[in-house]
Design a protein around this motif. Structure first.
Motif, PDB file in Angstrom:
ATOM      1  N   ASP A  26       0.809  -1.207   0.000  1.00  0.00           N
ATOM      2  CA  ASP A  26       0.000   0.000   0.000  1.00  0.00           C
ATOM      3  C   ASP A  26       0.847   1.265   0.000  1.00  0.00           C
ATOM      4  O   ASP A  26       1.709   1.447   0.860  1.00  0.00           O
ATOM      5  CB  ASP A  26      -0.915  -0.015   1.245  1.00  0.00           C
ATOM      6  N   ARG A  27       0.595   2.124  -0.960  1.00  0.00           N
ATOM      7  CA  ARG A  27       1.183   3.454  -1.073  1.00  0.00           C
ATOM      8  C   ARG A  27       2.689   3.449  -1.327  1.00  0.00           C
ATOM      9  O   ARG A  27       3.348   4.478  -1.239  1.00  0.00           O
ATOM     10  CB  ARG A  27       0.864   4.313   0.170  1.00  0.00           C
ATOM     11  N   GLN A  28       3.240   2.261  -1.624  1.00  0.00           N
ATOM     12  CA  GLN A  28       4.686   2.205  -1.852  1.00  0.00           C
ATOM     13  C   GLN A  28       5.025   2.550  -3.296  1.00  0.00           C
ATOM     14  O   GLN A  28       4.383   2.088  -4.236  1.00  0.00           O
ATOM     15  CB  GLN A  28       5.212   0.814  -1.527  1.00  0.00           C
ATOM     16  N   ARG A  29       6.091   3.328  -3.449  1.00  0.00           N
ATOM     17  CA  ARG A  29       6.493   3.766  -4.770  1.00  0.00           C
ATOM     18  C   ARG A  29       6.748   2.557  -5.694  1.00  0.00           C
ATOM     19  O   ARG A  29       7.483   1.640  -5.329  1.00  0.00           O
ATOM     20  CB  ARG A  29       7.762   4.600  -4.681  1.00  0.00           C
ATOM     21  N   GLY A  30       6.136   2.583  -6.851  1.00  0.00           N
ATOM     22  CA  GLY A  30       6.380   1.564  -7.860  1.00  0.00           C
ATOM     23  C   GLY A  30       5.665   0.237  -7.646  1.00  0.00           C
ATOM     24  O   GLY A  30       5.681  -0.621  -8.526  1.00  0.00           O
ATOM     25  N   SER A  31       5.051   0.034  -6.500  1.00  0.00           N
ATOM     26  CA  SER A  31       4.395  -1.242  -6.221  1.00  0.00           C
ATOM     27  C   SER A  31       3.153  -1.399  -7.115  1.00  0.00           C
ATOM     28  O   SER A  31       2.322  -0.496  -7.203  1.00  0.00           O
ATOM     29  CB  SER A  31       4.017  -1.314  -4.741  1.00  0.00           C
ATOM     30  N   MET A  32       3.022  -2.549  -7.776  1.00  0.00           N
ATOM     31  CA  MET A  32       1.934  -2.740  -8.736  1.00  0.00           C
ATOM     32  C   MET A  32       0.672  -3.274  -8.059  1.00  0.00           C
ATOM     33  O   MET A  32       0.699  -3.724  -6.919  1.00  0.00           O
ATOM     34  CB  MET A  32       2.382  -3.687  -9.853  1.00  0.00           C
ATOM     35  N   GLY A  33      -0.430  -3.231  -8.813  1.00  0.00           N
ATOM     36  CA  GLY A  33      -1.717  -3.655  -8.284  1.00  0.00           C
ATOM     37  C   GLY A  33      -1.814  -5.160  -8.107  1.00  0.00           C
ATOM     38  O   GLY A  33      -1.257  -5.901  -8.900  1.00  0.00           O
ATOM     39  N   VAL A  34      -2.529  -5.583  -7.062  1.00  0.00           N
ATOM     40  CA  VAL A  34      -2.759  -7.015  -6.860  1.00  0.00           C
ATOM     41  C   VAL A  34      -3.751  -7.475  -7.922  1.00  0.00           C
ATOM     42  O   VAL A  34      -4.789  -6.830  -8.127  1.00  0.00           O
ATOM     43  CB  VAL A  34      -3.369  -7.285  -5.460  1.00  0.00           C
TER      44      VAL A  34
END
Lengths: 430, 151
Positions: free
Chosen positions: A184-192
């Motif tokens: 959640d809200r992390q830079r660059g982290s993609m959608g589940v």
């Protein structure tokens, strides 16, 4: 100004008793007069010609949604109970509202009156209380628990409620993530993939009003793809549920190569939806761009800032990003001028995620409607809750509008969940 | 006006004037509050830290470090910022969610910022510990490096 002050101060030193004291009295009187005037004048709000605002009550606590009865009782929901009371009962007379009682040792947002019952919600449950003929709660210590075990995980945890004419109660279950990222809200982290939380949150659920202890599985997912809804109301003209969605945050923080700070401040609109059963508003796969009027593919789900789609429910209307619509009310009264009839008032709680751009909102907006559909540009109806333009820009607002209600005479009631102020706005033909 | 009330009024009014006289010179130290007087917080560290703050922190914690009520915690004079550096560095490396902070709960999560280099984390924490009225020792690159290695 500074010079004047220095001059005045040196005078004061020279002949303190002879000159300064009368001047002080004059100044002080002036200051007190103008203070009193600004404090009282229109309750500190700016309203259109012919309207006036008063403060009915102050320091109620974190006042969220509210209802006003024909008998001039006002039920106010508090986010956190005050002295063990999560719902306050005020009675209004002579331009003031006085707390006469309270009940329910649970905080929350939702409250609704329908067919002889008062319904209210905590962040996990919905209760109802039988009312007498005067719309007073008969037994405040023994509510029926209608719904229990709803998801509440810190973000978007409040539950707004509404009852239709067919004994159905609608409740928002907010998504507990910003954009359904792996982190959640992390830079660059993609959608589940498939965003599994949509099974139990991120939508509007429908339950029966008269069945005790219903769990999520006993209800129907009425609409999905709604990140968080706080303001909702039934539009009687086209006989359907309207909701205000809080759009996503942090486009720039999470995808700085795709979105500038300004893009984040302006792009992910706050949206109004007209819902029918089975509607999908598209969160977390899209956000709505209010400038291009397009459903944009979210960067977490393959978007590049340009790709758009038409797969999801088109908003009925869109508003500037991050302003946090917390109250929605269709005006059905006869007191206000004709143009307000059947239009919508929206309380925008005010932004935080426009930063470092100036914050916005902290006002009540009017959205004109014609034949049950929004038509034309929204306008600011009541402004000044924050205290000043600087307080709006910094987000350090004095008051934050949250709940809206219509009184028996067609007056508009507004709560402030920051200082616990209850406002009443009335219209008088000149 | 009754004499008693008048006296009260005069006393009150003169009190205001005196308060103003007293307050005037007190303005200076307030203005210099933002000046950096910590020897260990180098100018370069503060400048770099400010740039990182505007890029990665400002949208939640806000330009004035006040955060957002109920949502994002303030960075001003909290034990988390001014206290144990190990805890503070770890929060940047690993993130933090739903912990009570000086008696308050906040809705939003703090995501991990491990994409920042050791030097960047040292700089931004030094900046935060010496801005918004805060005053605390600098955070150094080796301190961050050691904690990152620990994992």
């Amino acid at each position: 100004m500074l010079n004047l002050k220095t001059h005045f101060l040196s005078n004061f030193k020279v002949s303190a008793t002879k000159i300064a004291i009368p001047v002080c009295i004059a100044l002080s009187t002036l200051a007190q007069l103008s203070n009193a005037q600004t404090a009282v004048k229109n309750a500190g709000l700016k309203t259109p010609e012919g309207f006036s605002a008063t403060i009915l009550a102050s320091n109620l606590g974190s006042a969220r949604h509210l209802v006003v009865t024909p008998q001039h009782d006002i039920y106010v929901r508090l986010a956190r109970p005050v002295n063990g009371k999560g719902t306050l009962v005020l009675h209004e007379s002579d331009g003031k509202a006085v707390v006469k009682s309270g009940f329910g040792n649970y905080g929350g947002t939702g409250i609704y009156i329908k067919n002889g019952y008062l319904y209210d919600s905590s962040n996990e449950e919905i209760f109802r209380y039988k009312l007498n003929a005067q719309n007073e709660v008969i037994n405040p210590n023994a509510p029926e628990k209608i719904v229990t075990g709803l998801i509440s995980r810190f973000q978007h945890e409040t539950k707004s409620i509404l009852v239709d004419d067919n004994n159905n109660i609608y409740v928002n279950i907010g998504a507990y993530l910003n954009s359904c990222q792996e982190k959640d809200r992390q830079r660059g982290s993609m959608g589940v993939k498939g965003c599994p939380l949509l099974d139990s949150a991120g939508g509007i659920w429908m339950f029966k009003t008269d069945k005790p202890n219903q769990q999520l599985g006993d209800g129907t997912r009425y609409a999905t793809g709604l990140r968080n809804v706080v303001g909702l109301d039934w539009n009687k003209q086209d006989n359907q549920l309207y909701v205000m969605q809080h759009g996503r945050d942090q486009l720039h923080d999470i995808f700085p190569d795709m979105y500038t700070v300004k893009d984040n401040a302006n792009l992910p609109a706050e949206t109004m939806y007209a819902l029918k059963k089975g509607a999908n508003a598209g969160w977390p796969y899209i956000y709505y761009d209010p400038i291009q009027h397009k459903e944009m593919v979210a960067p977490e789900y393959g978007g590049d800032g340009k790709k758009s789609t038409t797969e999801y429910l088109e908003p009925a209307a869109a508003y500037p990003a991050h302003m946090a619509p917390n109250g929605l009310l269709f005006y059905t009264g006869n007191q206000f001028p004709e143009k307000y009839k059947n239009g919508a008032f929206i309380a925008f709680h005010g932004s935080w995620n426009r930063s470092p751009e100036p914050q916005a909102g902290y006002f009540v907006v009017f959205q004109p409607f014609k034949n049950g559909k929004p038509t034309g540009q929204w306008e600011v109806f009541a402004d000044g809750f924050s205290g000043s333009a600087a307080q709006t820009a910094s987000g350090r607002a004095e008051h934050r509008p949250c709940g809206l209600a219509q009184g028996p005479d067609g007056s508009l009631y507004v709560t402030d969940d920051s200082k616990g102020t209850l406002y009443k706005i009335t219209y008088k033909k000149s | 006006m009754k004499p008693f009330l008048l006296t009260l009024f005069v006393l009150f009014s003169t009190h205001i004037i005196f308060a103003q006289v007293k307050k005037a010179p007190a303005h200076k130290p307030v203005a210099s509050k933002n000046r950096i007087e910590i020897s260990s917080a180098s100018k370069a560290s503060m400048t770099n830290g400010q740039a990182i703050y505007s890029q990665s922190c400002v949208s939640c914690h806000q330009p004035d470090g006040y955060g957002v009520q109920n949502m994002n915690p303030p960075l001003i004079k909290t034990s988390y910022v001014l206290g144990d550096k190990t805890r503070l560095i770890t929060i940047l490396l690993k993130g933090l969610s739903h912990q009570e902070i000086d008696g308050n709960m906040y809705q939003n999560v703090m995501p991990s910022h491990d994409f920042l280099t050791d030097q960047q984390i040292a700089d931004v924490l030094t900046y935060v510990r010496n801005s918004f009225g805060n005053k605390a020792s600098a955070v150094t690159e080796p301190e961050v490096k050691a904690l990152r290695a620990k994992k």
